[in-house]
Design an enzyme around this catalytic site. Sequence first.
Site, PDB file in Angstrom:
ATOM      1  N   CYS A 113       9.861  22.256  27.400  1.00  0.00           N
ATOM      2  CA  CYS A 113       8.437  22.044  27.693  1.00  0.00           C
ATOM      3  C   CYS A 113       8.176  21.685  29.152  1.00  0.00           C
ATOM      4  O   CYS A 113       7.023  21.638  29.581  1.00  0.00           O
ATOM      5  CB  CYS A 113       7.889  20.974  26.758  1.00  0.00           C
ATOM      6  N   HIS A 255       1.493  18.830  29.753  1.00  0.00           N
ATOM      7  CA  HIS A 255       2.046  19.648  28.675  1.00  0.00           C
ATOM      8  C   HIS A 255       1.313  19.291  27.381  1.00  0.00           C
ATOM      9  O   HIS A 255       1.174  18.116  27.035  1.00  0.00           O
ATOM     10  CB  HIS A 255       3.548  19.396  28.560  1.00  0.00           C
ATOM     11  N   ASN A 285       1.696  22.919  20.246  1.00  0.00           N
ATOM     12  CA  ASN A 285       2.628  22.777  21.364  1.00  0.00           C
ATOM     13  C   ASN A 285       3.332  24.121  21.576  1.00  0.00           C
ATOM     14  O   ASN A 285       4.164  24.519  20.766  1.00  0.00           O
ATOM     15  CB  ASN A 285       3.625  21.665  21.016  1.00  0.00           C
TER      16      ASN A 285
HETATM   17  N1  COA Z   1       2.178  15.329   7.012  1.00  0.00           N
HETATM   18  C1  COA Z   1       2.027  14.219   6.300  1.00  0.00           C
HETATM   19  N2  COA Z   1       2.846  13.157   6.444  1.00  0.00           N
HETATM   20  C2  COA Z   1       3.825  13.249   7.345  1.00  0.00           C
HETATM   21  C3  COA Z   1       4.027  14.396   8.133  1.00  0.00           C
HETATM   22  C4  COA Z   1       3.141  15.458   7.922  1.00  0.00           C
HETATM   23  N3  COA Z   1       3.228  16.611   8.623  1.00  0.00           N
HETATM   24  N4  COA Z   1       5.067  14.197   8.963  1.00  0.00           N
HETATM   25  C5  COA Z   1       5.522  12.962   8.702  1.00  0.00           C
HETATM   26  N5  COA Z   1       4.776  12.381   7.708  1.00  0.00           N
HETATM   27  C6  COA Z   1       4.908  11.068   7.124  1.00  0.00           C
HETATM   28  C7  COA Z   1       6.292  10.502   7.289  1.00  0.00           C
HETATM   29  O1  COA Z   1       7.165  10.935   6.264  1.00  0.00           O
HETATM   30  C8  COA Z   1       6.018   9.033   7.243  1.00  0.00           C
HETATM   31  O2  COA Z   1       5.870   8.644   5.893  1.00  0.00           O
HETATM   32  P1  COA Z   1       6.464   7.245   5.391  1.00  0.00           P
HETATM   33  O3  COA Z   1       5.731   6.198   6.200  1.00  0.00           O
HETATM   34  O4  COA Z   1       6.148   7.250   3.948  1.00  0.00           O
HETATM   35  O5  COA Z   1       7.926   7.299   5.715  1.00  0.00           O
HETATM   36  C9  COA Z   1       4.642   8.897   7.891  1.00  0.00           C
HETATM   37  O6  COA Z   1       4.045  10.178   7.812  1.00  0.00           O
HETATM   38  C10 COA Z   1       4.705   8.457   9.333  1.00  0.00           C
HETATM   39  O7  COA Z   1       5.678   9.277   9.983  1.00  0.00           O
HETATM   40  P2  COA Z   1       6.029   9.076  11.477  1.00  0.00           P
HETATM   41  O8  COA Z   1       7.125  10.019  11.853  1.00  0.00           O
HETATM   42  O9  COA Z   1       6.238   7.614  11.720  1.00  0.00           O
HETATM   43  O10 COA Z   1       4.671   9.534  12.147  1.00  0.00           O
HETATM   44  P3  COA Z   1       4.176   9.361  13.625  1.00  0.00           P
HETATM   45  O11 COA Z   1       2.966   8.534  13.657  1.00  0.00           O
HETATM   46  O12 COA Z   1       5.305   8.993  14.552  1.00  0.00           O
HETATM   47  O13 COA Z   1       3.721  10.840  13.967  1.00  0.00           O
HETATM   48  C11 COA Z   1       4.494  12.723  15.204  1.00  0.00           C
HETATM   49  C12 COA Z   1       4.682  11.877  13.962  1.00  0.00           C
HETATM   50  C13 COA Z   1       5.554  13.812  15.208  1.00  0.00           C
HETATM   51  C14 COA Z   1       3.108  13.348  15.163  1.00  0.00           C
HETATM   52  C15 COA Z   1       4.608  11.807  16.453  1.00  0.00           C
HETATM   53  O14 COA Z   1       5.786  11.030  16.366  1.00  0.00           O
HETATM   54  C16 COA Z   1       4.649  12.595  17.730  1.00  0.00           C
HETATM   55  O15 COA Z   1       3.705  13.268  18.077  1.00  0.00           O
HETATM   56  N6  COA Z   1       5.742  12.505  18.502  1.00  0.00           N
HETATM   57  C17 COA Z   1       5.893  13.292  19.706  1.00  0.00           C
HETATM   58  C18 COA Z   1       6.356  14.663  19.321  1.00  0.00           C
HETATM   59  C19 COA Z   1       6.232  15.663  20.425  1.00  0.00           C
HETATM   60  O16 COA Z   1       5.247  15.704  21.107  1.00  0.00           O
HETATM   61  N7  COA Z   1       7.268  16.471  20.586  1.00  0.00           N
HETATM   62  C20 COA Z   1       7.319  17.510  21.529  1.00  0.00           C
HETATM   63  C21 COA Z   1       7.473  16.966  22.905  1.00  0.00           C
HETATM   64  S1  COA Z   1       7.647  18.253  24.022  1.00  0.00           S
END
Ligand code: COA
Length: 330
Positions: A113, A255, A285
């Site tokens: 990215c 990004h 993304n």
């Molecule tokens: N739909 C519904 N629930 C989901 C889910 C989805 N698509 N993905 C995860 N969950 C659930 C998890 O299982 C977890 O459940 P639990 O509490 O029962 O265990 C809960 O939602 C929270 O998950 P978590 O991973 O803590 O969520 P988060 O708030 O960290 O959000 C992302 C997840 C991926 C959106 C976030 O971490 C993020 O944006 N990170 C950066 C990723 C990124 O930008 N990557 C590319 C960089 S170039």
Amino acid sequence: MQGARIISVGSAVPDLCINNKDISKIVETSDEWIVTRTGIKERRVLTGSNKSVVDLAYCAGMKALNKIHMDPLEIDLIILATSSPNDLFGSASQVQAKIGAKKAVAFDLTAACSGFVLAIVTATQFIQNGSYKNILIIGADVLSKWIDWSDRKTCILFGDGAGAAIIQACSEEDNAILGFQLNTDGKQSDELSIIYKEDISPLNTFKLFQGQFQYISMNGKEVYKFAVSKVPASITKCLNSLHLSTRDINWLLLHQANKRILKAVADRLSIDTSKIISNLSKYGNTSAASIPLALDEALQNNKITKDDIIVISGFGAGLTWGTVVIKWKC
Ligand code: COA
């Protein structure tokens, strides 16, 4: 020293649009969850056999060339920033052939990215030292091919696309690529990767290991923390080196990973959210494509005007992140 400036931009996305409701039919998720946590509503996905990153990169590159009626033979170098090539030896040469840029040397740049930021900086070096006059840089990725579509933590985030820019030599006074700041922390490479998993080869006479690339794996929480802490620091360093402050910025072009990351970075830098360029709700993304895709859209919407200062930051797998500050001259 020669100056360098962006003289044209183009972009391309595949036709198939998959919205959050469509995704909720294949994994347990909802439109509300995805929009709240990421800001993404839909994404484009490349379909059809024998379609690859080359097709999208070609379309974006041709649009940038056609906008300024430039003959492909004027291009000296093509840099294809991609992490989803259709040939491990590189895809830039296929783009060169398709475009008909016979005089251009072409190579891939793999930096996920951050790829487009690194491509701008790399191209600028070739121009500022006088080696080349016209460089076509393309950020293109088809991460849909590397996603585990049963993993709800990643399949909701990514989309396919391509964006291109032509960087041209100009006088030193007209230089528009004002400065950059780049970083890598390889110790965190496991947080976001498409790993190569090896196995002992059937030909075990030589104890040879062969394998295959796996699907995208990501530690979402760590990547989130990394982005909101490192990107503002990179922007601050870059602006300081240019004796600029955040007040001088007209546009913040990050990004397009997650709406919350974009807002958190702007807040940390006390940049008004109205200055954030964002189109991730429509495309998700798109990795190396996200910055030029958003830049092209902002230009088409007449948001960016002459002499605007644009702060561009990329971040992602590597982990690698960096900033380039440009002045819009067109
Ligand atoms: N739909 C519904 N629930 C989901 C889910 C989805 N698509 N993905 C995860 N969950 C659930 C998890 O299982 C977890 O459940 P639990 O509490 O029962 O265990 C809960 O939602 C929270 O998950 P978590 O991973 O803590 O969520 P988060 O708030 O960290 O959000 C992302 C997840 C991926 C959106 C976030 O971490 C993020 O944006 N990170 C950066 C990723 C990124 O930008 N990557 C590319 C960089 S170039």
